[in-house]
Design an enzyme around this catalytic site. Structure first.
Site, PDB file in Angstrom:
ATOM      1  N   ASP A 126      33.085  53.207 -27.277  1.00 44.30           N
ATOM      2  CA  ASP A 126      33.858  54.021 -26.339  1.00 44.30           C
ATOM      3  C   ASP A 126      34.241  53.208 -25.101  1.00 44.30           C
ATOM      4  O   ASP A 126      35.377  53.280 -24.619  1.00 44.30           O
ATOM      5  CB  ASP A 126      33.056  55.247 -25.905  1.00 44.30           C
ATOM      6  CG  ASP A 126      32.734  56.175 -27.064  1.00 44.30           C
ATOM      7  OD1 ASP A 126      33.526  56.217 -28.015  1.00 44.30           O
ATOM      8  OD2 ASP A 126      31.689  56.843 -27.008  1.00 44.30           O
ATOM      9  N   ASP A 163      25.906  58.190 -29.877  1.00 47.56           N
ATOM     10  CA  ASP A 163      26.094  57.932 -28.443  1.00 47.56           C
ATOM     11  C   ASP A 163      24.721  57.814 -27.800  1.00 47.56           C
ATOM     12  O   ASP A 163      23.783  58.508 -28.188  1.00 47.56           O
ATOM     13  CB  ASP A 163      26.880  59.060 -27.787  1.00 47.56           C
ATOM     14  CG  ASP A 163      28.335  59.115 -28.233  1.00 47.56           C
ATOM     15  OD1 ASP A 163      28.865  58.059 -28.622  1.00 47.56           O
ATOM     16  OD2 ASP A 163      28.921  60.204 -28.216  1.00 47.56           O
TER      17      ASP A 163
END
Length: 198
Positions: free
Chosen positions: A171, A157
Site C-alpha cells: 500500500d 495489513d
C-alpha cells in the site's frame, strides 16, 4: 557518374573515408541509443518492482508467522504499532464484498503499466511505475493465494498508525508511486522523457 557529379557540384565519396552512401544511415545511431536507454529504464522499473514485491512478501510472511493472533507490538508507543489484520476490501476496509472486482482492478493496473513501459524513457517514471507494479503484485498475490479462496483472498495489513487505517508495504509503495506520478505530471514530464507545457 563522376563527370555528372563534377558538373552538378556533388562531391563523390573518397575511397577509404568510411562514408556511408546508404540513405538514413546517420539516423540509425540515435535510434539505437534510444532503444538502449529504453531498455535501461525498463530494467530500472523491474528492479524497483522486484524490491518492493520481495519486501512486501517477506514482511507479510514474517508478521503472519510471528504476530498474528497475538497482542499488537508497540513500535513507537501508541503512535505506531504492528497489528496483523486480514483485509478483504480496499483501503480502510471499504468494499469487502468486492474482493473479486478489486482483484480485476489490480490485474488491469499491471497490464496498463506493461503497456506504458513499451515507450518508457524517463527514469523518474520508471521508479514511479515500479513502485506501483511491485505494490499491485504484492496485494494481488494475497488476493490470489490467501484464504478464503482464489481471487477472494484477504490482504495482510499490519502497519497501524494511531487514528489511521492499517496498511502494508505494498500500500505504501502504491501511494508513493501515485504521488510521484502526480508530481511528474504537474511538472510536464511524460513517460517517454519529453516535456510538455499546457
Amino acid at each position: 557518374m563522376a563527370e555528372a557529379e563534377r558538373i552538378t557540384g556533388t562531391p563523390e565519396p573518397e575511397p577509404g573515408t568510411g562514408a556511408d552512401p546508404t540513405p538514413g544511415a546517420a539516423a540509425e545511431a540515435p535510434a539505437e541509443q534510444g532503444a538502449g536507454r529504453g531498455k535501461r529504464r525498463i530494467a530500472a522499473l523491474l528492479l524497483v518492482a522486484c524490491v518492493v514485491y520481495l519486501l512486501d512478501l517477506g514482511s507479510k510472511l514474517l508478521v503472519v508467522a510471528k504476530l498474528e493472533n497475538h497482542e499488537p507490538i508497540q513500535v513507537i508507543g501508541t503512535l505506531l504499532q504492528f497489528n496483523v489484520i486480514r483485509n478483504r476490501g480496499a483501503a480502510f476496509s471499504i468494499g469487502e464484498a468486492l474482493t473479486i472486482f478489486l482483484t480485476i482492478i489490480a490485474a488491469a493496473v499491471i497490464l496498463v503499466i506493461a503497456r506504458v513501459a513499451r515507450k518508457l524513457y524517463s527514469l523518474p517514471w520508471a521508479i514511479a511505475l515500479g513502485l506501483l507494479l511491485g505494490g499491485a503484485f504484492g496485494n494481488l498475490t494475497d488476493r490470489i493465494f490467501r484464504s478464503p479462496g482464489v481471487f477472494e483472498g484477504a490482504v495482510v495489513d499490519f502497519i497501524a498508525p494511531a487514528h489511521f487505517a492499517v496498511f502494508n508495504l505494498a500500500d505504501s509503495a502504491i501511494v508513493c508511486g501515485g504521488i510521484l506520478i502526480v508530481i511528474l505530471s504537474f511538472r510536464g514530464l511524460d513517460p517517454d522523457g519529453t516535456l510538455h507545457k499546457d
